[in-house]
Every structure is written in C-alpha cells, then in structure tokens.
Enzyme design. Structure first.
Site, PDB file in Angstrom:
ATOM      1  N   LYS A 114      -5.567 -54.444  22.001  1.00 51.16           N
ATOM      2  CA  LYS A 114      -6.543 -53.207  21.831  1.00 51.16           C
ATOM      3  C   LYS A 114      -7.899 -53.531  21.454  1.00 51.16           C
ATOM      4  O   LYS A 114      -8.813 -52.813  21.689  1.00 51.16           O
ATOM      5  CB  LYS A 114      -5.715 -52.238  21.019  1.00 51.16           C
ATOM      6  CG  LYS A 114      -4.543 -51.724  21.542  1.00 51.16           C
ATOM      7  CD  LYS A 114      -3.969 -50.468  20.942  1.00 51.16           C
ATOM      8  CE  LYS A 114      -2.988 -49.805  21.671  1.00 51.16           C
ATOM      9  NZ  LYS A 114      -2.382 -48.500  21.465  1.00 51.16           N
ATOM     10  N   LYS A 196       2.292 -53.645  31.532  1.00 54.24           N
ATOM     11  CA  LYS A 196       3.043 -52.544  30.865  1.00 54.24           C
ATOM     12  C   LYS A 196       2.516 -51.069  31.350  1.00 54.24           C
ATOM     13  O   LYS A 196       1.334 -50.868  31.338  1.00 54.24           O
ATOM     14  CB  LYS A 196       3.150 -52.468  29.453  1.00 54.24           C
ATOM     15  CG  LYS A 196       3.797 -51.519  28.717  1.00 54.24           C
ATOM     16  CD  LYS A 196       3.759 -51.631  27.237  1.00 54.24           C
ATOM     17  CE  LYS A 196       2.804 -50.587  26.746  1.00 54.24           C
ATOM     18  NZ  LYS A 196       2.901 -49.920  25.413  1.00 54.24           N
ATOM     19  N   LYS A 199       0.098 -44.982  28.610  1.00 53.45           N
ATOM     20  CA  LYS A 199      -0.543 -44.140  28.624  1.00 53.45           C
ATOM     21  C   LYS A 199      -1.775 -43.971  28.524  1.00 53.45           C
ATOM     22  O   LYS A 199      -2.547 -42.880  28.864  1.00 53.45           O
ATOM     23  CB  LYS A 199       0.418 -42.801  27.851  1.00 53.45           C
ATOM     24  CG  LYS A 199       0.327 -43.066  26.158  1.00 53.45           C
ATOM     25  CD  LYS A 199       1.140 -41.684  25.685  1.00 53.45           C
ATOM     26  CE  LYS A 199       2.175 -41.990  24.813  1.00 53.45           C
ATOM     27  NZ  LYS A 199       1.808 -42.844  23.393  1.00 53.45           N
TER      28      LYS A 199
HETATM   29  P1  ATP Z   1      -0.577 -46.674  24.195  1.00 54.67           P
HETATM   30  O1  ATP Z   1      -0.632 -47.020  25.606  1.00 54.67           O
HETATM   31  O2  ATP Z   1      -1.356 -45.639  23.871  1.00 54.67           O
HETATM   32  O3  ATP Z   1      -0.478 -47.661  23.104  1.00 54.67           O
HETATM   33  P2  ATP Z   1       2.039 -46.267  24.770  1.00 54.67           P
HETATM   34  O4  ATP Z   1       2.428 -45.528  26.182  1.00 54.67           O
HETATM   35  O5  ATP Z   1       2.410 -47.543  24.631  1.00 54.67           O
HETATM   36  O6  ATP Z   1       0.906 -45.888  24.165  1.00 54.67           O
HETATM   37  P3  ATP Z   1       3.442 -45.522  22.479  1.00 54.67           P
HETATM   38  O7  ATP Z   1       3.480 -44.346  21.986  1.00 54.67           O
HETATM   39  O8  ATP Z   1       2.908 -46.584  21.542  1.00 54.67           O
HETATM   40  O9  ATP Z   1       3.115 -45.581  24.022  1.00 54.67           O
HETATM   41  O10 ATP Z   1       5.072 -45.855  22.353  1.00 54.67           O
HETATM   42  C1  ATP Z   1       6.234 -45.040  22.336  1.00 54.67           C
HETATM   43  C2  ATP Z   1       7.367 -45.609  22.593  1.00 54.67           C
HETATM   44  O11 ATP Z   1       7.401 -45.892  23.933  1.00 54.67           O
HETATM   45  C3  ATP Z   1       7.612 -46.952  21.824  1.00 54.67           C
HETATM   46  O12 ATP Z   1       8.827 -47.174  21.504  1.00 54.67           O
HETATM   47  C4  ATP Z   1       7.247 -47.946  23.090  1.00 54.67           C
HETATM   48  O13 ATP Z   1       8.072 -49.037  22.968  1.00 54.67           O
HETATM   49  C5  ATP Z   1       7.755 -47.076  24.365  1.00 54.67           C
HETATM   50  N1  ATP Z   1       7.120 -47.636  25.455  1.00 54.67           N
HETATM   51  C6  ATP Z   1       5.758 -47.468  25.775  1.00 54.67           C
HETATM   52  N2  ATP Z   1       5.550 -48.069  26.712  1.00 54.67           N
HETATM   53  C7  ATP Z   1       6.797 -48.284  27.601  1.00 54.67           C
HETATM   54  C8  ATP Z   1       7.059 -48.966  28.949  1.00 54.67           C
HETATM   55  N3  ATP Z   1       6.144 -49.058  29.710  1.00 54.67           N
HETATM   56  N4  ATP Z   1       8.260 -49.282  29.093  1.00 54.67           N
HETATM   57  C9  ATP Z   1       9.194 -49.050  28.163  1.00 54.67           C
HETATM   58  N5  ATP Z   1       8.914 -48.532  26.893  1.00 54.67           N
HETATM   59  C10 ATP Z   1       7.734 -48.050  26.687  1.00 54.67           C
END
Ligand code: ATP
Ligand code: LTN
Length: 333
Positions: A114, A196, A199
């Site tokens: 990040k 990955k 969002k």
């Molecule tokens: P950001 O991209 O803003 O860091 P994020 O999409 O990774 O956000 P988080 O709020 O950080 O989302 O994660 C929420 C939950 O969703 C966490 O348990 C994280 O491990 C899970 N998660 C996020 N992205 C994935 C993915 N691509 N596959 C499986 N689990 C995910």
C-alpha cells in the site's frame, strides 16, 4: 463460550472476493456453530488509513452493514456494529502500540504494497494498521478470526502482540486462531490472475462487485483471462486464470473444485464460462434483492445501535481490566 470476530473495511465497493473469502464464510460459521458468540464490524477506522471522501465513506459504511445482513448475518446471533462507534478499539490500539515494534510493522507485506502505491503522504496509521486490527480482535477475547489469505500475516502479528503482552503482564489476552477457507481464500483479478481481486483496485475490469448488474457480471466472466491450453484442470500454477474461475464456481455452486473439473471435462472453456456467468449473476442477484429489502425495512439503525451497545459493554470491561494490568490510572483507597 468461544468467540468469533471479524471485520471488513468500507474502503470501496464490496467484491466477489470479499463475499467468498470473508462474508459467506462468516455466515456459514454463524449457522454451523450454535455454541459460539459472533462479533462482526465495519472497520471504518481502518479505511481512513488511506484517503477517503467523507460522504462516500459514510454511505459505504451503511452499505457494508446492509450487505452483511443480506448475506445472512442474523443480528440475533451476531453482534453487528461500526468500529468507530466503540471507542475502546482506538484506545486499546494505542496501548498495544506500546507493545509493538516498528521493525515488525515495516515487514508487513500489506504495508509495503500500500505504501508503494502511494507516492507521498503515507500516514503513520497505515504502518500501525495491524495493531488496531489486533485491538479489534483482542478486545473481545476472540478465539478465532475468519479472514481471507491476505490477512494471515496480520493475524500472526496479532498473536505475537498478545503473547508478548501476556508474558509481560501475566495471562490476559486470548491468543486467536486464523480461520482461512481451504477454497476461496484468495480470489484473483479476472484480468490479471497474479493479483488479488481488490476493492481498491484502479480498474474495475477484473473485479466483480456485489452491485454489478447481471449483464456486466456475465461479460466480465466471459472476458476473464484464461489460457490457450483448452484443458479443464485445477492447476493454480500452470492455469491460474482457469483455477480462479473454478474456485468461484466451486464456492457459489457448492461443489468441490474436482467435481467442477469433472463436470466440464472434455469441453472447451466457453460453456463453463457461460454457466459460471449465470451462476454468479444469480447468486449476486439474490444478494442484491435481500440488500434492497434490508434497506427498505428501515431496521438497519436499530440493529447497529443494538450492536454498538452490546460490543461496548464487552469492550469497556476488557479495557478497564487492561489498564489496571498495565498500571494506568490511580490506586483506589
Ligand atoms: P482493500 O483492497 O481496500 O485493501 P480488500 O478488498 O482487500 O480491501 P478488506 O476489507 O481488506 O478488503 O478485506 C475484507 C475481507 O475480505 C478480509 O477477510 C479479506 O481477507 C477478504 N478478502 C479481500 N479480498 C479477497 C479476495 N480477493 N479473495 C478472498 N478474500 C478476500
Ligand atoms: N484488515 C482487515 C479488516 C479488519 C479485520 C479486523 C478483520 C480490520 N479489523 C479484525 C478481522 C479481524 C482486512 O480484511 N483488510
């Protein structure tokens, strides 16, 4: 009684990755473990470690809470609340910072990723992010924390912080276990299966959000990157794009990846992609319908108020004990 705790940041539009890796899993645990207590929150304090537009954020906080309920979170079984409404999270976060080393935070891959994305203005809170996360978990004496694969390292540092605190001040925090799904812990970007699905990605081409309409869901799956082998295999190394689609099918369709492979053996990718497009559009469509019902019911605020009060009751007691343990405050005569 065992306690299970998790959270999601309102940092962007929820994706299919969040649903499969975290939300769906939490709902299944809630249904299958009647003897456990569940705490689930919208991690808004974590979201502001990178810049957020205030009015957008406020809207997304409600959206995430409503989507949890749409996915099947039962407010009578799960304490559902907003992190910033329970001030003990930030308070314990500070106390834990006094037991965490800069070196171990600088080694976190999420921090490195990040901070690389941002040229300037990397906040100190982005570095201390895992400490706040540890506070979220330790405040409720969580036994287990369901998360996706990307949060594994943060769970490890949380355990280290808890063990260090216990060694220094005497047994106090429960050392939590991560609960990472066997299938679906890391849904990849549909256009770049080495990344990955996230969002906060710059482009939404490779991600399916929980707000997408059926036509875009089908289109995105149809144009997902696969390979030119044309063989139905579940091989994350050699065919990562296809393996990702098989994983999505497996979780949404309730089949093992091997059963998905067997079902489409000998066929090209086109039919598989078309069926997966329909399956994903159907699952997300059902979620959206429930989401609209929750919003229309006007119950969200009452549920979040109740969640806040229940969380605060637990958190404030733990916090008081924690301060005493450390030697803060005065001696009562
Ligand atoms: P950001 O991209 O803003 O860091 P994020 O999409 O990774 O956000 P988080 O709020 O950080 O989302 O994660 C929420 C939950 O969703 C966490 O348990 C994280 O491990 C899970 N998660 C996020 N992205 C994935 C993915 N691509 N596959 C499986 N689990 C995910
Ligand atoms: N950092 C997490 C969100 C989160 C979380 C938590 C998850 C914040 N606090 C406590 C589990 C337990 C993420 O998924 N990015």
């Amino acid at each position: 009684m065992k306690r299970i705790v998790s959270g999601i940041q309102p940092s962007g539009t929820l994706t299919l990755g969040n649903y499969i890796g975290a939300i769906k899993r939490f709902v299944e645990l809630q249904q299958s473990l009647p003897d456990c207590e569940f705490y689930l929150f919208v991690a808004d304090l974590h979201a502001i470690t990178v810049p957020q537009e205030p009015s957008e954020m406020r809207r997304r906080i409600r959206d995430v809470a409503a989507m949890y309920l749409a996915a099947g979170i039962d407010p009578d079984r799960t304490v559902l609340f907003i992190q910033s409404e329970v001030k003990e999270h930030a308070e314990l976060g500070y106390l834990l910072q006094c037991n965490t080393y800069i070196g171990e935070l600088e080694r976190m891959t999420q921090f490195k990723d990040k901070s690389k994305k941002q040229e300037a203005g990397i906040t100190s809170a982005l570095l201390t992010y895992p400490v706040l996360m540890a506070a979220d978990i330790l405040l409720y004496d969580a036994d287990a924390v369901p998360v996706g694969e990307d949060q594994k390292q943060h769970l490890e540092i949380c355990r280290d912080i808890a063990i260090r605190f216990n060694n220094r001040y005497g047994e106090f925090f429960t050392v939590p276990e991560p609960l990472i799904p066997k299938v679906g812990a890391r849904i990849m970007d549909l256009q770049d299966p080495a990344r990955k699905m996230s969002k906060s990605a710059e482009s939404d081409k490779g991600l399916i959000t929980l707000y997408d309409d059926p036509a875009s869901i089908k289109r995105k799956i149809k144009s997902a990157v696969t390979d030119s082998l044309g063989l139905m295999n579940y091989d994350e190394e050699a065919q990562p794009g296809l393996a990702n689609l098989i994983t999505i099918y497996s979780v949404l369709g309730g089949l093992s990846p091997e059963a998905v492979v067997a079902k489409y053996q000998g066929q090209g990718y086109a039919q598989f992609k078309e069926d997966l497009g329909n399956l994903a559009a159907e699952s997300i469509g059902a979620l959206q319908q429930k989401y609209q019902e929750i919003i229309a019911s006007g119950r969200l605020d009452e549920i979040l108020d109740r969640g806040r009060d229940a969380a605060h009751l637990y958190a404030s007691r733990k916090m008081e004990k924690c301060k005493r343990k450390i030697g803060l405050g005065r001696i009562r005569k």
